[in-house]
Design a protein around this motif. Structure first.
Motif, PDB file in Angstrom:
ATOM      1  N   ILE A 121       0.883  -1.119  -0.121  1.00  0.00           N
ATOM      2  CA  ILE A 121      -0.098  -0.025  -0.036  1.00  0.00           C
ATOM      3  C   ILE A 121       0.818   1.470   0.043  1.00  0.00           C
ATOM      4  O   ILE A 121       0.893   2.121  -0.924  1.00  0.00           O
ATOM      5  CB  ILE A 121      -0.997   0.041   1.190  1.00  0.00           C
ATOM      6  N   ILE A 122       1.787   1.269   0.894  1.00  0.00           N
ATOM      7  CA  ILE A 122       2.532   2.717   1.256  1.00  0.00           C
ATOM      8  C   ILE A 122       3.533   2.894   0.229  1.00  0.00           C
ATOM      9  O   ILE A 122       3.581   4.126  -0.762  1.00  0.00           O
ATOM     10  CB  ILE A 122       3.281   2.732   2.464  1.00  0.00           C
ATOM     11  N   PHE A 123       4.315   1.802  -0.438  1.00  0.00           N
ATOM     12  CA  PHE A 123       5.401   1.965  -1.519  1.00  0.00           C
ATOM     13  C   PHE A 123       4.532   2.266  -2.849  1.00  0.00           C
ATOM     14  O   PHE A 123       5.040   2.987  -3.514  1.00  0.00           O
ATOM     15  CB  PHE A 123       6.049   0.845  -1.492  1.00  0.00           C
ATOM     16  N   PRO A 124       3.474   1.390  -3.186  1.00  0.00           N
ATOM     17  CA  PRO A 124       2.667   1.766  -4.469  1.00  0.00           C
ATOM     18  C   PRO A 124       2.376   3.177  -4.440  1.00  0.00           C
ATOM     19  O   PRO A 124       2.244   4.046  -5.519  1.00  0.00           O
ATOM     20  CB  PRO A 124       1.781   0.967  -4.212  1.00  0.00           C
ATOM     21  N   PHE A 125       1.738   3.835  -3.175  1.00  0.00           N
ATOM     22  CA  PHE A 125       1.073   4.830  -3.179  1.00  0.00           C
ATOM     23  C   PHE A 125       2.300   6.132  -3.370  1.00  0.00           C
ATOM     24  O   PHE A 125       2.055   7.311  -3.941  1.00  0.00           O
ATOM     25  CB  PHE A 125       0.725   5.257  -1.841  1.00  0.00           C
ATOM     26  N   ILE A 126       3.378   5.940  -2.887  1.00  0.00           N
ATOM     27  CA  ILE A 126       4.710   6.750  -3.172  1.00  0.00           C
ATOM     28  C   ILE A 126       4.955   6.941  -4.684  1.00  0.00           C
ATOM     29  O   ILE A 126       5.144   7.940  -5.277  1.00  0.00           O
ATOM     30  CB  ILE A 126       5.594   6.474  -2.233  1.00  0.00           C
ATOM     31  N   ALA A 127       5.025   5.575  -5.065  1.00  0.00           N
ATOM     32  CA  ALA A 127       5.276   5.538  -6.579  1.00  0.00           C
ATOM     33  C   ALA A 127       4.157   6.207  -7.384  1.00  0.00           C
ATOM     34  O   ALA A 127       4.656   6.807  -8.242  1.00  0.00           O
ATOM     35  CB  ALA A 127       5.508   4.114  -6.881  1.00  0.00           C
TER      36      ALA A 127
ATOM     37  N   VAL B  95       2.268   8.787  -6.656  1.00  0.00           N
ATOM     38  CA  VAL B  95       2.551  10.356  -6.224  1.00  0.00           C
ATOM     39  C   VAL B  95       3.610  10.724  -7.157  1.00  0.00           C
ATOM     40  O   VAL B  95       3.490  11.839  -7.764  1.00  0.00           O
ATOM     41  CB  VAL B  95       2.725  10.623  -4.878  1.00  0.00           C
ATOM     42  N   PHE B  96       4.584  10.190  -7.462  1.00  0.00           N
ATOM     43  CA  PHE B  96       5.753  10.680  -8.079  1.00  0.00           C
ATOM     44  C   PHE B  96       5.824   9.959  -9.665  1.00  0.00           C
ATOM     45  O   PHE B  96       6.703  10.043 -10.141  1.00  0.00           O
ATOM     46  CB  PHE B  96       7.116  10.144  -7.476  1.00  0.00           C
ATOM     47  N   ARG B  97       4.694   9.452  -9.924  1.00  0.00           N
ATOM     48  CA  ARG B  97       4.540   8.842 -11.316  1.00  0.00           C
ATOM     49  C   ARG B  97       5.695   7.596 -11.691  1.00  0.00           C
ATOM     50  O   ARG B  97       6.183   7.927 -12.780  1.00  0.00           O
ATOM     51  CB  ARG B  97       4.554   9.793 -12.396  1.00  0.00           C
ATOM     52  N   VAL B  98       6.098   6.762 -10.657  1.00  0.00           N
ATOM     53  CA  VAL B  98       6.890   5.679 -10.998  1.00  0.00           C
ATOM     54  C   VAL B  98       6.131   4.435 -10.892  1.00  0.00           C
ATOM     55  O   VAL B  98       5.291   4.229 -10.423  1.00  0.00           O
ATOM     56  CB  VAL B  98       7.834   5.740  -9.938  1.00  0.00           C
ATOM     57  N   SER B  99       6.548   3.530 -11.943  1.00  0.00           N
ATOM     58  CA  SER B  99       5.915   2.291 -12.372  1.00  0.00           C
ATOM     59  C   SER B  99       6.362   1.217 -11.061  1.00  0.00           C
ATOM     60  O   SER B  99       7.621   0.724 -11.132  1.00  0.00           O
ATOM     61  CB  SER B  99       6.073   1.667 -13.499  1.00  0.00           C
ATOM     62  N   TYR B 100       5.501   1.171 -10.069  1.00  0.00           N
ATOM     63  CA  TYR B 100       6.102   0.333  -8.907  1.00  0.00           C
ATOM     64  C   TYR B 100       6.246  -0.983  -9.455  1.00  0.00           C
ATOM     65  O   TYR B 100       7.256  -1.972  -9.136  1.00  0.00           O
ATOM     66  CB  TYR B 100       4.985   0.564  -7.756  1.00  0.00           C
ATOM     67  N   THR B 101       5.376  -1.521 -10.210  1.00  0.00           N
ATOM     68  CA  THR B 101       5.452  -3.188 -10.600  1.00  0.00           C
ATOM     69  C   THR B 101       6.505  -3.104 -11.359  1.00  0.00           C
ATOM     70  O   THR B 101       7.294  -4.286 -11.315  1.00  0.00           O
ATOM     71  CB  THR B 101       4.030  -3.634 -11.316  1.00  0.00           C
ATOM     72  N   SER B 102       6.859  -2.493 -12.315  1.00  0.00           N
ATOM     73  CA  SER B 102       8.035  -2.415 -13.220  1.00  0.00           C
ATOM     74  C   SER B 102       9.392  -2.654 -12.329  1.00  0.00           C
ATOM     75  O   SER B 102      10.365  -3.364 -12.506  1.00  0.00           O
ATOM     76  CB  SER B 102       8.185  -1.511 -14.216  1.00  0.00           C
ATOM     77  N   MET B 103       9.332  -1.584 -11.324  1.00  0.00           N
ATOM     78  CA  MET B 103      10.606  -1.594 -10.482  1.00  0.00           C
ATOM     79  C   MET B 103      10.877  -2.973  -9.675  1.00  0.00           C
ATOM     80  O   MET B 103      11.892  -3.370  -9.662  1.00  0.00           O
ATOM     81  CB  MET B 103      10.345  -0.519  -9.507  1.00  0.00           C
ATOM     82  N   ILE B 104       9.648  -3.415  -9.332  1.00  0.00           N
ATOM     83  CA  ILE B 104       9.688  -4.748  -8.346  1.00  0.00           C
ATOM     84  C   ILE B 104      10.409  -5.779  -9.320  1.00  0.00           C
ATOM     85  O   ILE B 104      11.160  -6.559  -8.921  1.00  0.00           O
ATOM     86  CB  ILE B 104       8.298  -5.009  -7.840  1.00  0.00           C
ATOM     87  N   LYS B 105       9.849  -5.917 -10.540  1.00  0.00           N
ATOM     88  CA  LYS B 105      10.320  -6.965 -11.443  1.00  0.00           C
ATOM     89  C   LYS B 105      11.867  -6.747 -11.732  1.00  0.00           C
ATOM     90  O   LYS B 105      12.640  -7.897 -11.898  1.00  0.00           O
ATOM     91  CB  LYS B 105       9.416  -6.990 -12.679  1.00  0.00           C
ATOM     92  N   GLU B 106      12.118  -5.458 -11.808  1.00  0.00           N
ATOM     93  CA  GLU B 106      13.631  -5.244 -11.880  1.00  0.00           C
ATOM     94  C   GLU B 106      14.458  -5.771 -10.836  1.00  0.00           C
ATOM     95  O   GLU B 106      15.508  -6.520 -11.170  1.00  0.00           O
ATOM     96  CB  GLU B 106      13.921  -3.843 -12.231  1.00  0.00           C
TER      97      GLU B 106
END
Length: 417
Positions: A235-241, A243-254
């Motif tokens: 919840i919190i990490f995806p929310f921060i991502a 807000v700053f328009r970062v792809s959270y799922t892509s980052m986790i896959k990396e």
């Protein structure tokens, strides 16, 4: 010939702590009359940890501040990085301190005497006196008394002064302090190796005096802490991502393979080199990555922030300490400040909690018991710290388009285990 030393050298610290906990519970049941002897072992371990806090924290802060003073070429990146680190870790600490309190985390457990009357959190806070207490009027007295917060303020000013010296003079002092820090780390490592003895003493004493109920209470702490980890990750990490328009799922896959490695090994140090390489291979700015990640290993440990918040509230509630809104805010402030100064210590979780305990009026014995199950909660804490570093690089890089080339930083940060 097989000896106890040869056997223990083959076991990880986590396994040794688990064995020490089981033996402590067994011995405490069988020989409750030895309670004072068990308590001596636990208290001796706590005293050894407390012995190195001030000698380690002060030079760490001095070196960190002196190392960035005057480097204007990346001042903008430094400012934005530190602002992001402090905002995010403070937000996470605030969320979990207030959530754990409102949910009564630890209220129904018994790791101490319910209704203990402990000074600190139970007393009213005079904010002007509190903030004036940050400024040391007598630094010798402050250091001798082990007062951490004014010691940190002094270290910041001393680091500023050293950073303003001529390069040759300042480098001489920084090298000397780094040598001191390295020596203290060796002491910390030796003390941590003795932690199974201390944990044995704590568990045996508490089982001998109050029975096995405390161990079940520690099990509740583990489950509650992992629930907090899940909230942070999902919840919190995806929310921060977002807000700053970062792809959270892509980052986790990396970084998924590195998260697995961090979780299994329980060590952030192992993950740092491949994390830097992975992020750069995936197209992240090399200068930003090489600067933000090492700095983040000292100032951006979100998993540790969530853990410290949950552990602090759990201990206070288990000991029957009353809370007020002002005291909760005070707790957030103390954890945020102290977490930034000793997060680089190996097995730094117990050092952070022990450093915070006197400021908050928490019993050190409760911290010692929490450390008995650190083996179980460390895996998730470490993995979340790695997620936080990768997210910070993505956020700061995305919002730092003006930076075309930033000088590579030679990092002297010592990494947490």
């Amino acid at each position: 010939m097989v000896t106890i030393k040869s056997i223990t050298s083959r076991l990880s610290l986590g396994v040794q702590l688990l064995i020490a906990s089981v033996l402590g519970a067994l011995v405490g049941c069988l020989q409750p009359s030895w309670a004072d002897g068990y308590q001596f072992l636990g208290q001796a371990f706590l005293n050894l940890i407390n012995m190195v806090i001030i000698p380690l924290v002060v030079p760490l802060v001095v070196v960190a501040v002196a190392g960035v003073i005057g480097k204007e070429s990346f001042g903008k990146l430094l400012t934005r990085s530190l602002v992001y680190f402090f905002l995010v870790t403070t937000l996470i600490t605030t969320i979990f301190v207030f959530a754990a309190y409102n949910l009564g985390f630890g209220n129904d457990t018994n790791i101490g005497q319910a209704g203990s009357s402990l000074e600190g959190l139970t007393s009213s806070i005079e904010w002007d006196t509190f903030f004036l207490g940050f400024i040391p009027s007598n630094i010798i007295k402050v250091l001798s008394e082990g007062a951490l917060l004014p010691s940190i303020v002094f270290a910041i000013f001393l680091g500023y002064g050293i950073g303003k010296l001529e390069t040759e003079k300042s480098q001489f002092l920084i090298d000397a302090l780094n040598t001191w820090i390295e020596a203290i780390y060796h002491i910390v490592g030796a003390v941590i190796k003795l932690s199974p003895i201390g944990i044995f003493g704590f568990i045996a004493h508490d089982v001998a005096t109050t029975g096995l109920e405390k161990l079940f209470g520690l099990g509740q702490f583990v489950f509650g802490t992992y629930a907090a980890y899940a909230v942070l990750f999902l919840i919190i990490f995806p929310f921060i991502a977002l807000v700053f328009r970062v792809s959270y799922t892509s980052m986790i896959k990396e970084i998924w393979e590195l998260l697995t490695l961090a979780f299994i090994s329980g060590s952030s140090s192992i993950v740092l080199p491949p994390l830097l390489q992975k992020l750069k291979d995936r197209g992240h700015n090399e200068a930003v990555t090489d600067f933000v990640v090492p700095l983040g290993y000292s100032f951006n440990l979100e998993g540790a922030a969530a853990y410290s918040a949950m552990a602090t509230v759990f201990i206070a509630n288990a000991y029957g300490i009353e809370w007020s809104f002002g005291q909760l805010v005070f707790t957030v402030l103390v954890l945020t400040l102290i977490g930034k100064t000793v997060a680089t210590v190996p097995s730094g979780a117990i050092v952070v909690l022990l450093a915070a305990a006197p400021q908050l009026g928490l019993p050190e014995e409760g911290v010692g018991l929490i450390f008995a199950v650190d083996f179980f909660v460390n895996a998730g804490r470490t993995a979340l710290n790695v997620v936080g570093q990768a997210l910070a690089v993505s956020v700061i890089e995305k919002n730092e388009r003006a930076i075309v080339a930033v000088p590579e930083i030679e990092s002297n940060y010592v990494l947490p285990s």
